[in-house]
Design an enzyme around this catalytic site. Structure first.
Site, PDB file in Angstrom:
ATOM      1  N   CYS A  83      11.589 -17.990  -3.809  1.00 41.42           N
ATOM      2  CA  CYS A  83      12.571 -17.037  -3.294  1.00 41.42           C
ATOM      3  C   CYS A  83      12.982 -17.501  -1.898  1.00 41.42           C
ATOM      4  CB  CYS A  83      11.969 -15.636  -3.183  1.00 41.42           C
ATOM      5  SG  CYS A  83      11.252 -15.025  -4.717  1.00 41.42           S
ATOM      6  N   HIS A  90      18.506 -18.978   4.679  1.00 43.50           N
ATOM      7  CA  HIS A  90      19.698 -18.286   4.183  1.00 43.50           C
ATOM      8  C   HIS A  90      20.123 -17.146   5.101  1.00 43.50           C
ATOM      9  CE1 HIS A  90      22.715 -16.759   1.596  1.00 43.50           C
ATOM     10  NE2 HIS A  90      21.999 -15.922   0.900  1.00 43.50           N
ATOM     11  N   CYS A 150      27.089 -12.884   0.424  1.00 40.38           N
ATOM     12  CA  CYS A 150      26.505 -14.186   0.787  1.00 40.38           C
ATOM     13  C   CYS A 150      27.533 -15.310   0.761  1.00 40.38           C
ATOM     14  CB  CYS A 150      25.356 -14.532  -0.154  1.00 40.38           C
ATOM     15  SG  CYS A 150      24.018 -13.335  -0.098  1.00 40.38           S
TER      16      CYS A 150
END
Lengths: 384, 63
Positions: free
Chosen positions: A206, A329, A86
């Protein structure tokens, strides 16, 4: 090392765009960055493309940067893919910074890109490379951060409400960000009442998966002198570390974040008290809380209470973009989307979510797992 | 739907830390610091069918 400046940034909206080609997403971000910089594309001498999952999801392990830049008419220059979980986008930025700071080139572009909505195994846990065995035993990122949350609550009295407030704050910021994936404002009650993923984390704590791309163009002093003064953003520090993986570490802190931040503050000659606006890796609500502590915004154990001081008008405005939780994300794109948000904030171009005259910005991404610890942490400090 | 399961880090007396599931216990009965012992079984949660270790409450916890 030479001074490095950000000349231009760009990004696509983040969201789920399964019918778009990844090359289109990348091209949109690259063209936006070129337009923002106001430079001819021919000035770009090197390209670095951050992408973490294009191999597994799209069948593109290599060549993503070439495919995107070819669509923009940029060919012939060195182009390299950068994969680091990430943190891939932050690492692509670092490669571009090295090239300019080291004097190899006067202009480099960093791209971050990911398209996750088309993955074949949707609904299954999305786990990092290197933890396949733990994955079969039930290890998932939400499970890990649920353990972090349980431990933080037990050690420091952090509450469910404080964790929910991270989502509420970031959603409020995202409502003012037209590029964010989730833009509807929410409440503490709605966050806590959403389905539980891994106790105590509910689904609204989340971050989502999604698609998107972001880009930044970095230049030397020579090219920066042609830019209007209000556009110029200085790169003050770039740090990348991997973990030490202490087998009995305190899981309420990422030692790698503490170390990367310390190195970055030393490199820039500025401290955490100077940071006005920060984009941090809030993959889960509790993650943002532990990052406050690890980055030095507050004392150890105070993270839960610091949420109320991390709004647009707070001591440090954290995740003004909406963060991973609300902006979204798309793994490899995240680090460069953070840089884009900071550039807009430092230039006073962030519209409804603008922080009052920020001078210093911090971008922080955490990537992967190794032995139950962070595998990669990227830290970038920018200033006006 | 996969059934809920208890995920945990277990610090072994020998000094290492191991990730695993805790079986034969209600989550509400667990506490940080509880003693457990290893057992081998079909993992209670999640989709893949693997026989592996799990942890169960140690006898002193059941007293």
């Amino acid at each position: 090392m030479r001074n490095v400046h950000i000349a231009g940034v760009g990004m696509t909206p983040f969201g789920k765009f399964p019918s778009r080609r990844f090359e289109e997403l990348g091209l949109e971000a690259v063209q936006a960055a070129i337009t923002d910089a106001g430079i001819p594309p021919g000035l770009i001498e090197a390209g670095y493309a951050g992408h973490a999952r294009t191999g597994r999801v799209l069948g593109w392990e290599s060549g993503v940067g070439q495919a995107v830049l070819w669509e923009a008419g940029i060919t012939g220059i060195p182009i390299v893919g950068v994969a680091n979980f990430c943190s891939s986008g932050g690492c692509a930025f670092r490669e571009a910074w090295i090239a300019v700071a080291g004097g190899l080139v006067d202009c480099a572009i960093a791209i971050g890109i990911e398209q996750l909505s088309v993955r074949a195994d949707k609904g299954q846990p999305f786990i990092s490379d290197g933890i396949e065995i733990e994955g079969k035993l039930g290890f998932t990122p939400p499970a890990f951060f649920a353990m972090v949350a349980q431990r933080h609550m037990a050690a420091y009295g952090t509450t469910l409400e404080q964790m929910a407030d991270v989502t509420v704050k970031n959603r409020r910021n995202a409502a003012a960000n037209p590029r964010a994936q989730y833009r509807l404002p929410t409440t503490r009650e709605e966050v806590l009442g959403s389905p539980t993923v891994a106790e105590p984390l509910t689904v609204m704590q989340c971050c989502p998966t999604g698609d998107g791309a972001a880009a930044a163009i970095l230049v030397s002093d020579r090219l920066a002198s042609n830019l209007p003064a209000r556009k110029r953003i200085r790169v003050r520090a770039v740090q990348l570390v991997s973990g030490h993986y202490d087998p009995r570490r305190d899981i309420t802190s990422f030692e790698a974040t503490v170390r990367a931040a310390k190195q970055a503050y030393e490199q820039a000659g500025i401290g955490p008290e100077d940071v006005d606006v920060a984009e941090v890796h809030d993959c889960f609500s509790i993650a943002e809380i532990i990052h406050y502590e690890d980055l030095g915004f507050c004392q150890r154990g105070e993270g839960g209470r610091f949420v109320s001081r991390a709004g647009i008008d707070g001591k440090v405005a954290v995740n003004t973009s909406g963060g991973l939780l609300s902006k979204g994300h798309p793994l490899g794109a995240t680090g460069l989307a953070q840089v884009a948000e900071l550039a807009w904030q430092l230039r006073g171009e962030a519209g409804q979510r603008q922080v009052k005259e920020p001078k210093v910005g911090l971008a922080h991404v955490v990537g992967g797992f190794q032995a139950g610890d962070a595998a990669s942490v990227s830290l970038i400090l920018l200033s006006t | 739907m996969a059934r809920p399961y208890v995920a945990a880090y277990v610090d072994m007396d020998e000094g290492v830390r191991i990730f695993g599931q805790i079986a034969d216990v209600e989550a509400a009965q667990l506490r940080i610091g509880a003693r457990v012992q290893v057992d081998f079984r079909q993992t209670p949660g999640n989709a893949p069918e693997v026989v592996a270790y799990a942890f169960i409450p140690a006898p002193e916890e059941q007293a």
